[in-house]
Design an enzyme around this catalytic site. Structure first.
Site, PDB file in Angstrom:
ATOM      1  N   ARG A  56      17.107  -2.625  44.488  1.00  0.00           N
ATOM      2  CA  ARG A  56      16.654  -2.701  43.099  1.00  0.00           C
ATOM      3  C   ARG A  56      17.859  -2.463  42.210  1.00  0.00           C
ATOM      4  O   ARG A  56      18.455  -1.374  42.240  1.00  0.00           O
ATOM      5  CB  ARG A  56      15.566  -1.657  42.835  1.00  0.00           C
ATOM      6  CG  ARG A  56      15.028  -1.666  41.405  1.00  0.00           C
ATOM      7  CD  ARG A  56      13.968  -0.585  41.221  1.00  0.00           C
ATOM      8  NE  ARG A  56      13.433  -0.591  39.858  1.00  0.00           N
ATOM      9  CZ  ARG A  56      13.948   0.083  38.839  1.00  0.00           C
ATOM     10  NH1 ARG A  56      15.038   0.833  39.026  1.00  0.00           N
ATOM     11  NH2 ARG A  56      13.393   0.019  37.652  1.00  0.00           N
TER      12      ARG A  56
ATOM     13  N   LYS B 138      23.374   4.803  38.705  1.00  0.00           N
ATOM     14  CA  LYS B 138      22.766   6.116  38.510  1.00  0.00           C
ATOM     15  C   LYS B 138      23.815   7.220  38.390  1.00  0.00           C
ATOM     16  O   LYS B 138      24.989   7.041  38.705  1.00  0.00           O
ATOM     17  CB  LYS B 138      21.786   6.416  39.652  1.00  0.00           C
ATOM     18  CG  LYS B 138      20.489   5.640  39.512  1.00  0.00           C
ATOM     19  CD  LYS B 138      19.433   6.085  40.504  1.00  0.00           C
ATOM     20  CE  LYS B 138      18.103   5.374  40.229  1.00  0.00           C
ATOM     21  NZ  LYS B 138      17.067   5.733  41.210  1.00  0.00           N
TER      22      LYS B 138
END
Length: 282
Positions: A263, A229
């Protein structure tokens, strides 16, 4: 810190989260922020599903639209079309592995559960507070109950409730109310996701990582999704493709702060992090 043992009921089978699990990402989109996660052909989807399991992943998370900043809205019909195609392949290749669907739309989630073999709903909108790129879906106030919460209570499937709040205090206040709403509706298995990268500044993301263990007060399993991210490549001045090392560092910290599910795009490094932290705790 003592780790609480959790299980979730996946179609009558108890999945033990006392040892953290790794959820592999399978995006059937043309525009997800990490190009390596985009799988659209039958062969690509089959290969990715099998790769996730081969590398030690125990949950496959399938998404039919991108939530990256600047992404284009995708209609419910197009999202459903993509998911129907992909889930048929995933279920053919890995019939026994729990599958979650990454969607904020209750009508899409229902079809995935009832028709296409999905086990878990992974909702990135905190029950409808936001949709794609912070587009409001519902105005929640007072005793308003999100449609997604009603669906989860009806279907009794595990539900990942992801926060879009900017700070831990607001997050915890919202979680307390939302968990009670879900319980009142009959929801059985709730997994909390602090929502790294959603509605948070760079500094806020790292503050949250440092304080994440405070979420254990809810006595519910925690999912962390920080894979490649912006909070990694923005801080380090690198690209998404160069963000695996930073991802592994943060996944390791998340495990030490109480994460039960990671995840990720890169399954094997996450599985290895789980094994190392397990040995350390022994």
């Amino acid at each position: 810190m003592k780790r609480i043992s959790y299980t979730i009921n996946v179609r009558g089978h108890l999945v033990d989260l006392s040892e953290p699990q790794v959820m592999g990402i399978l995006n059937v989109t043309p525009d997800s922020f990490f190009a390596g996660s985009r799988k659209q052909t039958e062969a690509e989807i089959a290969d990715r599903a099998n790769q996730i399991v081969r590398e030690g992943g125990t949950i496959i998370d399938v998404g039919g639209f991108s939530t990256r900043p600047g992404a284009q809205e995708v209609s419910a019909e197009e999202e459903a079309r993509r998911l129907k195609f992909a889930l048929g392949i995933v279920r053919r290749e890995q019939p026994d592995v729990p599958v979650s669907v990454d969607t904020y739309r209750p009508e899409v989630a229902r079809r995935c559960i009832e028709e296409w073999g999905v086990d878990i709903i992974n909702d990135v909108s905190e029950g409808g507070i936001t949709g794609i790129v912070d587009t409001p879906l519902e105005q929640q106030s007072g005793d308003t109950v999100p449609e997604m919460f009603r669906l989860v209570g009806e279907l009794k499937v595990p539900y990942i409730l992801m926060s879009v709040q900017a700070d831990l205090k607001t997050m915890m206040l919202n979680f307390a109310r939302e968990i009670q709403q879900l319980r009142d509706l009959g929801a059985k298995d709730i997994i909390l996701d602090p929502g790294f990268g959603f509605g948070k500044t760079l500094e806020g993301n790292y503050r949250l990582m440092d304080e994440m263990d405070k979420l254990e007060v809810f006595e519910l399993p925690l999912l962390v999704g920080i894979s490649r991210k912006r909070m990694i490549h923005q801080l380090l001045g690198i690209t998404v493709d160069e963000s695996l090392n930073g991802t592994t560092v943060l996944n390791t910290i998340a495990l030490m702060r109480g994460a039960n599910i990671l995840r990720v795009h890169d399954v094997l490094p996450a599985v290895q992090a789980v094994k190392i932290i397990k040995k350390l705790k022994e």
